[in-house]
Design a protein around this motif. Structure first.
Motif, PDB file in Angstrom:
ATOM      1  N   ILE A  39       0.858  -1.172   0.000  1.00  0.00           N
ATOM      2  CA  ILE A  39       0.000   0.000   0.000  1.00  0.00           C
ATOM      3  C   ILE A  39       0.902   1.231   0.000  1.00  0.00           C
ATOM      4  N   GLU A  40       0.725   2.102  -0.980  1.00  0.00           N
ATOM      5  CA  GLU A  40       1.518   3.329  -1.048  1.00  0.00           C
ATOM      6  C   GLU A  40       0.759   4.434  -0.322  1.00  0.00           C
ATOM      7  N   HIS A  41       1.461   5.114   0.593  1.00  0.00           N
ATOM      8  CA  HIS A  41       0.859   6.211   1.353  1.00  0.00           C
ATOM      9  C   HIS A  41       1.897   7.301   1.552  1.00  0.00           C
ATOM     10  N   ARG A  42       1.630   8.477   0.968  1.00  0.00           N
ATOM     11  CA  ARG A  42       2.527   9.624   1.074  1.00  0.00           C
ATOM     12  C   ARG A  42       3.965   9.279   0.700  1.00  0.00           C
ATOM     13  N   GLY A  43       4.107   8.532  -0.374  1.00  0.00           N
ATOM     14  CA  GLY A  43       5.430   8.191  -0.876  1.00  0.00           C
ATOM     15  C   GLY A  43       6.128   7.064  -0.144  1.00  0.00           C
ATOM     16  N   GLU A  44       5.473   6.471   0.834  1.00  0.00           N
ATOM     17  CA  GLU A  44       6.079   5.351   1.572  1.00  0.00           C
ATOM     18  C   GLU A  44       5.284   4.083   1.298  1.00  0.00           C
ATOM     19  N   GLU A  45       5.940   2.940   1.468  1.00  0.00           N
ATOM     20  CA  GLU A  45       5.297   1.653   1.222  1.00  0.00           C
ATOM     21  C   GLU A  45       4.997   0.940   2.536  1.00  0.00           C
ATOM     22  N   TYR A  46       3.799   0.393   2.599  1.00  0.00           N
ATOM     23  CA  TYR A  46       3.371  -0.429   3.732  1.00  0.00           C
ATOM     24  C   TYR A  46       2.977  -1.786   3.169  1.00  0.00           C
TER      25      TYR A  46
END
Length: 60
Positions: A39-46
């Motif tokens: 999941i991409e969120h604000r340029g970071e990956e989860y």
């Protein structure tokens, strides 16, 4: 296999939640048969992982 998921901007009216502040998504729809998604969120990956015991783990 890792799948990157981007949800649609709008939810169809038939699936819209009663409270517009809360969006409900079925985990099977997110995972689409996979054990793990990114999941991409604000340029970071989860990473969302389904365990062998059918539980979910979210890692950054």
């Amino acid at each position: 296999m890792t799948v990157v998921v981007r949800l649609p901007a709008q939810i169809p009216a038939a699936r819209a939640p009663r409270n517009p502040a809360i969006v409900r998504v079925n985990s099977d729809e997110l995972l689409r048969g996979s054990r793990e998604i990114v999941i991409e969120h604000r340029g970071e990956e989860y990473r969302l992982l389904r365990t062998r015991n059918d539980r979910l783990i979210l890692n950054k």
